[in-house]
Design a protein around this motif. Structure first.
Motif, PDB file in Angstrom:
ATOM      1  N   LEU A 239       5.942  51.106  76.110  1.00 45.44           N
ATOM      2  CA  LEU A 239       4.483  51.065  75.971  1.00 45.44           C
ATOM      3  C   LEU A 239       3.841  50.520  77.245  1.00 45.44           C
ATOM      4  CD1 LEU A 239       2.124  51.551  74.031  1.00 45.44           C
ATOM      5  CD2 LEU A 239       2.429  49.213  73.188  1.00 45.44           C
ATOM      6  N   ARG A 240       4.420  49.456  77.797  1.00 39.43           N
ATOM      7  CA  ARG A 240       3.879  48.887  79.035  1.00 39.43           C
ATOM      8  C   ARG A 240       4.026  49.859  80.201  1.00 39.43           C
ATOM      9  NH1 ARG A 240       6.061  43.927  76.995  1.00 39.43           N
ATOM     10  NH2 ARG A 240       8.079  44.408  77.947  1.00 39.43           N
ATOM     11  N   PHE A 241       5.173  50.537  80.262  1.00 40.37           N
ATOM     12  CA  PHE A 241       5.431  51.463  81.365  1.00 40.37           C
ATOM     13  C   PHE A 241       4.371  52.555  81.410  1.00 40.37           C
ATOM     14  CE2 PHE A 241       7.272  55.388  83.027  1.00 40.37           C
ATOM     15  CZ  PHE A 241       7.873  54.975  84.207  1.00 40.37           C
ATOM     16  N   TRP A 242       4.138  53.219  80.272  1.00 44.79           N
ATOM     17  CA  TRP A 242       3.225  54.357  80.281  1.00 44.79           C
ATOM     18  C   TRP A 242       1.757  53.938  80.334  1.00 44.79           C
ATOM     19  CZ3 TRP A 242       4.673  58.710  81.978  1.00 44.79           C
ATOM     20  CH2 TRP A 242       6.007  59.120  81.831  1.00 44.79           C
ATOM     21  N   SER A 243       1.392  52.859  79.662  1.00 47.87           N
ATOM     22  CA  SER A 243      -0.005  52.417  79.736  1.00 47.87           C
ATOM     23  C   SER A 243      -0.355  51.964  81.146  1.00 47.87           C
ATOM     24  CB  SER A 243      -0.266  51.296  78.723  1.00 47.87           C
ATOM     25  OG  SER A 243       0.547  50.168  78.980  1.00 47.87           O
ATOM     26  N   SER A 244       0.618  51.368  81.844  1.00 45.41           N
ATOM     27  CA  SER A 244       0.387  50.936  83.218  1.00 45.41           C
ATOM     28  C   SER A 244       0.284  52.135  84.160  1.00 45.41           C
ATOM     29  CB  SER A 244       1.516  50.010  83.676  1.00 45.41           C
ATOM     30  OG  SER A 244       1.392  49.696  85.050  1.00 45.41           O
ATOM     31  N   HIS A 245       1.236  53.051  84.084  1.00 42.68           N
ATOM     32  CA  HIS A 245       1.232  54.193  85.001  1.00 42.68           C
ATOM     33  C   HIS A 245       0.100  55.171  84.704  1.00 42.68           C
ATOM     34  CE1 HIS A 245       4.736  53.435  87.478  1.00 42.68           C
ATOM     35  NE2 HIS A 245       5.379  53.015  86.412  1.00 42.68           N
ATOM     36  N   ASN A 246      -0.379  55.190  83.475  1.00 39.14           N
ATOM     37  CA  ASN A 246      -1.530  56.038  83.138  1.00 39.14           C
ATOM     38  C   ASN A 246      -2.861  55.369  83.444  1.00 39.14           C
ATOM     39  OD1 ASN A 246       0.342  57.874  82.259  1.00 39.14           O
ATOM     40  ND2 ASN A 246      -0.357  57.963  80.150  1.00 39.14           N
ATOM     41  N   GLY A 247      -2.809  54.146  83.948  1.00 42.72           N
ATOM     42  CA  GLY A 247      -4.035  53.452  84.338  1.00 42.72           C
ATOM     43  C   GLY A 247      -4.929  53.099  83.177  1.00 42.72           C
ATOM     44  N   CYS A 248      -4.340  52.817  82.013  1.00 43.46           N
ATOM     45  CA  CYS A 248      -5.137  52.525  80.810  1.00 43.46           C
ATOM     46  C   CYS A 248      -5.732  51.118  80.874  1.00 43.46           C
ATOM     47  CB  CYS A 248      -4.274  52.667  79.557  1.00 43.46           C
ATOM     48  SG  CYS A 248      -3.519  54.301  79.369  1.00 43.46           S
ATOM     49  N   GLU A 249      -6.923  50.959  80.351  1.00 43.57           N
ATOM     50  CA  GLU A 249      -7.633  49.688  80.447  1.00 43.57           C
ATOM     51  C   GLU A 249      -7.940  49.047  79.094  1.00 43.57           C
ATOM     52  OE1 GLU A 249     -11.122  50.290  82.774  1.00 43.57           O
ATOM     53  OE2 GLU A 249     -10.018  50.796  84.613  1.00 43.57           O
ATOM     54  N   ARG A 250      -8.025  49.837  78.047  1.00 44.91           N
ATOM     55  CA  ARG A 250      -8.453  49.288  76.755  1.00 44.91           C
ATOM     56  C   ARG A 250      -7.322  49.414  75.731  1.00 44.91           C
ATOM     57  NH1 ARG A 250     -13.245  51.675  72.827  1.00 44.91           N
ATOM     58  NH2 ARG A 250     -13.237  49.981  71.316  1.00 44.91           N
ATOM     59  N   HIS A 251      -6.996  48.291  75.083  1.00 42.08           N
ATOM     60  CA  HIS A 251      -5.900  48.266  74.113  1.00 42.08           C
ATOM     61  C   HIS A 251      -6.404  47.826  72.745  1.00 42.08           C
ATOM     62  CE1 HIS A 251      -2.351  46.060  72.201  1.00 42.08           C
ATOM     63  NE2 HIS A 251      -2.017  47.333  72.175  1.00 42.08           N
ATOM     64  N   GLN A 252      -5.960  48.539  71.721  1.00 40.60           N
ATOM     65  CA  GLN A 252      -6.233  48.160  70.346  1.00 40.60           C
ATOM     66  C   GLN A 252      -4.930  48.199  69.553  1.00 40.60           C
ATOM     67  OE1 GLN A 252      -9.304  51.100  69.298  1.00 40.60           O
ATOM     68  NE2 GLN A 252     -10.751  49.406  69.083  1.00 40.60           N
ATOM     69  N   ARG A 253      -4.768  47.261  68.639  1.00 37.78           N
ATOM     70  CA  ARG A 253      -3.593  47.214  67.761  1.00 37.78           C
ATOM     71  C   ARG A 253      -4.088  46.983  66.346  1.00 37.78           C
ATOM     72  NH1 ARG A 253       1.967  46.288  67.857  1.00 37.78           N
ATOM     73  NH2 ARG A 253       2.794  44.978  66.176  1.00 37.78           N
ATOM     74  N   ALA A 254      -3.722  47.883  65.447  1.00 41.42           N
ATOM     75  CA  ALA A 254      -4.235  47.777  64.085  1.00 41.42           C
ATOM     76  C   ALA A 254      -3.277  48.442  63.109  1.00 41.42           C
ATOM     77  CB  ALA A 254      -5.613  48.425  63.985  1.00 41.42           C
ATOM     78  N   PRO A 255      -3.225  47.960  61.864  1.00 40.61           N
ATOM     79  CA  PRO A 255      -2.431  48.632  60.829  1.00 40.61           C
ATOM     80  C   PRO A 255      -2.992  50.021  60.551  1.00 40.61           C
ATOM     81  CG  PRO A 255      -3.115  46.421  60.129  1.00 40.61           C
ATOM     82  CD  PRO A 255      -3.895  46.743  61.360  1.00 40.61           C
ATOM     83  N   VAL A 256      -2.116  50.945  60.162  1.00 42.03           N
ATOM     84  CA  VAL A 256      -2.542  52.298  59.809  1.00 42.03           C
ATOM     85  C   VAL A 256      -2.914  52.304  58.332  1.00 42.03           C
ATOM     86  CG1 VAL A 256      -1.850  54.719  59.618  1.00 42.03           C
ATOM     87  CG2 VAL A 256      -1.070  53.333  61.560  1.00 42.03           C
ATOM     88  N   PRO A 257      -4.150  52.646  57.995  1.00 43.21           N
ATOM     89  CA  PRO A 257      -4.580  52.630  56.590  1.00 43.21           C
ATOM     90  C   PRO A 257      -3.678  53.483  55.696  1.00 43.21           C
ATOM     91  CG  PRO A 257      -6.459  52.947  58.048  1.00 43.21           C
ATOM     92  CD  PRO A 257      -5.236  53.066  58.903  1.00 43.21           C
ATOM     93  N   GLY A 258      -3.302  52.926  54.564  1.00 42.86           N
ATOM     94  CA  GLY A 258      -2.510  53.658  53.589  1.00 42.86           C
ATOM     95  C   GLY A 258      -1.018  53.669  53.842  1.00 42.86           C
ATOM     96  N   LEU A 259      -0.586  53.091  54.966  1.00 38.59           N
ATOM     97  CA  LEU A 259       0.844  53.065  55.291  1.00 38.59           C
ATOM     98  C   LEU A 259       1.271  51.620  55.512  1.00 38.59           C
ATOM     99  CD1 LEU A 259       1.088  56.110  57.722  1.00 38.59           C
ATOM    100  CD2 LEU A 259       1.950  55.991  55.392  1.00 38.59           C
ATOM    101  N   LEU A 260       1.839  51.020  54.490  1.00 38.94           N
ATOM    102  CA  LEU A 260       2.224  49.616  54.550  1.00 38.94           C
ATOM    103  C   LEU A 260       3.305  49.404  55.604  1.00 38.94           C
ATOM    104  CD1 LEU A 260       1.904  46.812  53.225  1.00 38.94           C
ATOM    105  CD2 LEU A 260       3.793  47.441  51.688  1.00 38.94           C
ATOM    106  N   GLY A 261       3.049  48.500  56.523  1.00 42.72           N
ATOM    107  CA  GLY A 261       4.036  48.169  57.543  1.00 42.72           C
ATOM    108  C   GLY A 261       3.976  49.025  58.789  1.00 42.72           C
ATOM    109  N   VAL A 262       3.048  49.991  58.849  1.00 41.36           N
ATOM    110  CA  VAL A 262       2.914  50.832  60.042  1.00 41.36           C
ATOM    111  C   VAL A 262       1.754  50.311  60.880  1.00 41.36           C
ATOM    112  CG1 VAL A 262       2.541  53.153  60.936  1.00 41.36           C
ATOM    113  CG2 VAL A 262       3.811  52.824  58.806  1.00 41.36           C
ATOM    114  N   VAL A 263       2.039  50.058  62.162  1.00 41.48           N
ATOM    115  CA  VAL A 263       1.034  49.528  63.085  1.00 41.48           C
ATOM    116  C   VAL A 263       0.895  50.491  64.260  1.00 41.48           C
ATOM    117  CG1 VAL A 263       0.425  47.626  64.624  1.00 41.48           C
ATOM    118  CG2 VAL A 263       1.541  47.152  62.429  1.00 41.48           C
ATOM    119  N   LEU A 264      -0.335  50.734  64.675  1.00 37.41           N
ATOM    120  CA  LEU A 264      -0.617  51.641  65.785  1.00 37.41           C
ATOM    121  C   LEU A 264      -1.189  50.878  66.966  1.00 37.41           C
ATOM    122  CD1 LEU A 264      -0.910  54.454  67.067  1.00 37.41           C
ATOM    123  CD2 LEU A 264      -3.123  54.665  65.877  1.00 37.41           C
TER     124      LEU A 264
END
Length: 326
Positions: A239-264
């Motif tokens: 995740l760090r490798f691709w977000s860094s090389h793609n020049g990404c600036e904004r990060h969000q982390r949240a559970p996926v609604p309706g899927l217990l234990g799945v985080v995006l």
């Protein structure tokens, strides 16, 4: 650039269509279904093969997307086609699918050289990046492929090669989806880890990894933690490798609604709109999540109806390769 790929540029293999009683007609979508094709190459001393699925739904002769799907170690293109459901999805959505085969013995135990793994393919430094690039070019003989909409998917060892291909040949891909595959590993703690090359261009990336995976674990490991005995880089490293090389600036982390234990984890505001996503699958092992499997768990299960291919295709449809990279 990897030495094997440089060699591929200097010794372009001869492509030969063999075997099938009903082969697809070059340059058209008139023949539909799945076909077995071979590439006769002296590059690595092997005759290489792939399956090509042309969608059942008639389409006008206009450029269509291509999804390249790479199987895991000791699997096959046929098994990957069945396990992922991409051919059924292609029939509905109107894209072409190629399923390349790694090297093996009598069509079995097939695997890839992803740089750091695995088996004979890596030990012999086979040019699997060059082979998959050749498959992409060969598919264009049988269907009008849109060069702005070529995507790659891989599972396990195939996911590792997907990472490597995206890093070495980003100009060919509009998106990639590694599932349960690390970006690097070492044979043991005393060995140096293979380093992923720096991509020359951003690649939209959607990844999946299960927390209960003991084959290619989610977290950083030592060989004592894995069934293979290797030291793998973590999902967070990817995740760090691709977000860094793609020049990404904004990060969000949240559970996926309706899927217990799945985080995006979602990275946005990236160069060329090359978003990066990681689905962390709680209590999920080393297997491909598809509706045929998750539906068996029952409607009350956390993964009921979860289908990685559907999620991947939805992500791919949002991305085309910028024209400046052509």
């Amino acid at each position: 650039m990897h030495q094997g790929f440089t060699k591929a540029l200097l010794t372009l293999p001869v492509l030969v269509l063999v075997g099938c009683a009903s082969a697809p007609s070059p340059g058209s979508l008139e023949n539909r279904g799945t076909f077995e094709l071979s590439i006769d190459s002296t590059l690595d001393g092997y005759t290489r093969s792939y399956r090509l699925h042309i969608p059942e739904v008639p389409r006008p002769m206009e450029p269509v997307p291509l999804v390249v799907v790479l199987h895991g170690a000791f699997s096959t293109s046929a098994a990957m086609e069945k396990e992922t459901g991409f051919s059924n999805l292609a029939d509905r959505e109107g894209f072409v699918v190629a399923y390349p085969d790694g090297i093996g013995i009598f069509g079995l135990l097939q695997h890839w050289n992803a740089g750091h793994c695995c088996g004979k393919a890596a030990a012999d430094e086979l040019d699997d990046v060059g082979f998959v690039a050749t498959v992409i070019e060969d598919v264009k003989r049988f269907a009008p492929i849109d060069p702005r909409r070529i995507y790659m998917v891989g599972f396990s060892n195939g996911a590792m090669l997907t990472h490597r291909f995206a890093a070495e040949r980003p100009e060919l891909l509009a998106g990639a989806a590694p599932l349960a595959g690390a970006i690097g590993s070492a044979v043991d703690a005393e060995s140096s880890a293979w380093q992923m090359p720096s991509p020359r261009a951003p690649v939209p990336m959607i990844m999946f990894h299960g927390l209960a995976d003991t084959t290619v674990p989610y977290g950083a490991t030592t060989g004592n933690d894995t069934t293979s005995g290797r030291d793998y880089a973590s999902a967070a490293d990817a995740l760090r490798f691709w977000s860094s090389h793609n020049g990404c600036e904004r990060h969000q982390r949240a559970p996926v609604p309706g899927l217990l234990g799945v985080v995006l984890d979602s990275w946005s505001d990236c160069d060329d709109d090359a978003a990066v996503q990681m689905y962390t699958l709680g209590d999920w092992g080393h297997r491909w999540p598809r509706a045929a499997l998750t539906d068996e768990t029952g409607s009350g299960d956390a993964y009921y109806g979860f289908d990685a291919a559907e999620i991947i295709w939805s992500f791919f449809k949002q991305h085309e390769r910028p024209l400046k990279n052509t």
